[in-house]
Structures are given as C-alpha cells and as structure tokens.
Design an enzyme around this catalytic site. Structure first.
Site, mmCIF file in Angstrom:
data_model
loop_
_atom_site.group_PDB
_atom_site.id
_atom_site.type_symbol
_atom_site.label_atom_id
_atom_site.label_comp_id
_atom_site.label_asym_id
_atom_site.label_seq_id
_atom_site.Cartn_x
_atom_site.Cartn_y
_atom_site.Cartn_z
ATOM 1 C CG HIS A 77 -0.450 0.306 2.497
ATOM 2 N ND1 HIS A 77 -0.130 -0.646 3.433
ATOM 3 C CD2 HIS A 77 -0.160 1.490 3.072
ATOM 4 C CE1 HIS A 77 0.331 -0.051 4.515
ATOM 5 N NE2 HIS A 77 0.314 1.243 4.331
ATOM 6 C CG ASP A 124 0.039 -3.968 2.780
ATOM 7 O OD1 ASP A 124 0.499 -3.501 1.718
ATOM 8 O OD2 ASP A 124 -0.231 -3.269 3.775
ATOM 9 N N GLY A 224 3.174 6.643 8.535
ATOM 10 C CA GLY A 224 4.567 6.890 8.184
ATOM 11 C C GLY A 224 5.482 5.732 8.574
ATOM 12 C CB SER A 226 3.060 2.030 6.062
ATOM 13 O OG SER A 226 1.764 1.953 6.551
ATOM 14 N N GLY A 227 5.272 -0.298 6.036
ATOM 15 C CA GLY A 227 6.337 -0.864 5.226
ATOM 16 C C GLY A 227 7.575 -1.188 6.030
#
Ligand SMILES: *[C@@H]1O[C@H](CO)[C@@H](O)[C@H](O)[C@H]1NC(C)=O
Ligand SMILES: *[C@@H]1O[C@H](CO)[C@@H](O)[C@H](O)[C@H]1NC(C)=O
Length: 277
Positions: A77, A124, A224, A226-227
């Site tokens: 995402h 994801d 912020g 995420s990932g």
C-alpha cells in the site's frame, strides 16, 4: 468515533489538520511510545521517498527494510500502483536521521505482490530493487528473513522501528531520528477477538491469514511507519517477522497493529529475487 487508518503518510505535513491539541495521555516520544534508536542498531531500516513538488524534495512516505544487498521489502500500500515507475522512488539508507545528508539511492524495479488488492485483505508487501547493490558496513546491512521451521511466540523479544508519527496528528519532529519500541506479538485469536469489538465481517476473518498482530495500548506503529520492519531476536539474531500494514487509531485503543507475516511470504520473496536478480 473510530476510523481505520492506513499507516502511511502520503501527504506528510500537507493538508492534514495539525491544530488538534496533543492528547495528554500521549506524552510519549516515538513511533508511538518509542525512543531514539542508536546509530547502527537497525542497519537494514530504510525510508521510501517520493518526489514532493510542494517542497521540491524527496519526501518520506514509508519505511522498509534491506533484505538483500540490492532489495528492499516494504508494504504494497506504499506503492501507488502495480505498474509504478521505479524512477518515481528513492531509498534512504544507512542513517538514523531521516534527512541525514546521505545520497538517495535509485530504484530499478518495483514488484507489488500480484494478489494485493487492499491491505485489509492481506498480501500487503512489495519489493524494490536498488539500481546498484549496497556494500555492507557498520550502518548498512540486510536483516535475516525467517526460516519456515521457526515459531514465534508472545514471549519473544520483538521491536519495531520507524520515522512515523508519534500519535495521530503528531508527526515526528526535528531532528527526525529513527524511533524504536519493544512490542509484544499477539496471538491470532486474541487479535481477531479484539478487532471483532470494533469491526464486523460476516463469515470472514478480520485479520487475513497471511497477517499477524503485535503492539499494545501506547506502543505501536503510526502513519509513516508502514512498510517498516517488526523484528524478533532469536538466538542473538534479528529476524524480520512482520511488515507494518494497518491498524486503528495508532495505539490509542487497546488494539494491536496488523503486520504482513513475512514468514508466509519468504518463498515468494526468494522467487522474485532469483527471477529478477
Ligand atoms: C538516479 O536517477 C536519476 C534519474 O534517472 C539520475 O539522474 C541519477 O544520476 C541517478 N543516480 C545515481 C546515483 O545513479
Ligand atoms: C513449531 O510449531 C510446530 C507446530 O506447532 C511444531 O510441529 C514444530 O515442532 C515447532 N518447531 C519448533 C522449532 O519449535
């Protein structure tokens, strides 16, 4: 009111209202509830950047991790579309300070998991190939991926790192230093039950099969982050267990955050690296 919150921050400091008074309960520094990370402790942590015309600079949108000298793992995402142009991205590596003066790295390939539709349905994750491989150093190194035989438990020591917001509407401030927080893994059933109090899905699990939960009230990821990586220490080695995906309200409620379960995707990751190596 509750709202579902993707943990990206695509419009860092942009049109988001920043006037909300800080929540007195959130007197926390960090990711949420975190502390400044020592230089070199998490040498695989990277920041994913896109060009922001508004500030004429490469802005942080997500975290990520080096899993190979030439490959970064992040969340699907975080990438705008499956056929995203690699030249639209840059990677910052090797510095706990987000704008620490290191040259940004070019990306030569973007691979979003083909089954990804929405973070709430799983898959994801995405891989970014760096234009040139990195040489390992004190500040740059890949993290270990989990083997298929290892079992993680709620007793394991697990940490989360990122440059995300310190609470809803409260971005990390200067000098933009990487934050770390120790968070517990949560049993799948307990997590499903906890989310079941807030969300309704008929005959379908809320937490997808390829995801796992970690975090608690006042400790976890926010927009912020995420990932970025969730890591657990096994016999002295940091293993990346999760990729930050989604949650509700950045640890303000007694709900863990939801992560892509890396172990379930190691075969796919290795296949991509072999194929596009
Ligand atoms: C990265 O890509 C840009 C644009 O394609 C190019 O101008 C630049 O020289 C590249 N940087 C490196 C370090 O290769
Ligand atoms: C992990 O869990 C599985 C299933 O519960 C079990 O069969 C296996 O022995 C465990 N492996 C380790 C290394 O503990």
């Amino acid at each position: 009111m509750l709202w579902l919150l993707f943990l990206t921050l695509p419009c860092l400091g942009g049109s988001m209202p920043m006037t909300t008074a800080p929540d007195p309960e959130n007197e926390l520094v960090g990711i949420v509830g975190g502390h400044s990370a020592p230089q070199g402790k998490w040498p695989w942590q990277v920041s994913l950047r896109i060009y922001a015309y508004r500030w004429a600079s490469w802005a942080h949108i997500c975290g990520g991790s080096l899993i190979h000298p030439q490959w970064v793992l992040t969340a699907a995402h975080c990438i705008s579309r499956k056929d995203a142009d690699p030249s639209a991205y840059r990677i910052h590596a090797g510095n706990v300070y987000l704008y620490g003066g290191k040259a940004l790295l070019n990306v030569s390939r973007v691979i979003v998991h083909p089954k990804y539709v929405s973070a709430f349905l799983g898959y994801d994750l995405a891989l970014l190939k760096l234009a040139t491989p990195l040489r390992a150093s004190k500040s740059i190194r890949s993290v270990t991926l989990p083997s298929q035989s290892v079992n993680f438990s709620t007793e394991d020591e697990c940490w989360l790192t990122g440059w995300g917001m310190e609470s809803v509407l409260e971005p990390l401030g200067p000098p933009y230093r990487l934050q770390q927080v120790q968070i517990p893994l949560e049993e799948d059933e307990d997590c499903e039950k906890a989310y079941g109090k807030y969300l309704h899905r008929d005959n379908r699990k809320i937490i997808p099969e390829d995801m796992l939960c970690a975090g608690s009230l006042g400790r976890g990821p926010c927009m912020g982050d995420s990932g970025g990586p969730l890591m657990c220490k096994m016999r002295g080695t940091w293993i990346q267990v999760g990729v930050v995906s989604w949650g509700i309200g950045c640890s303000r409620f007694d709900l863990p955050a939801v992560f892509t379960n890396v172990q379930k995707h190691v075969p796919w990751i290795q296949q991509q690296i072999r194929r596009h190596g």
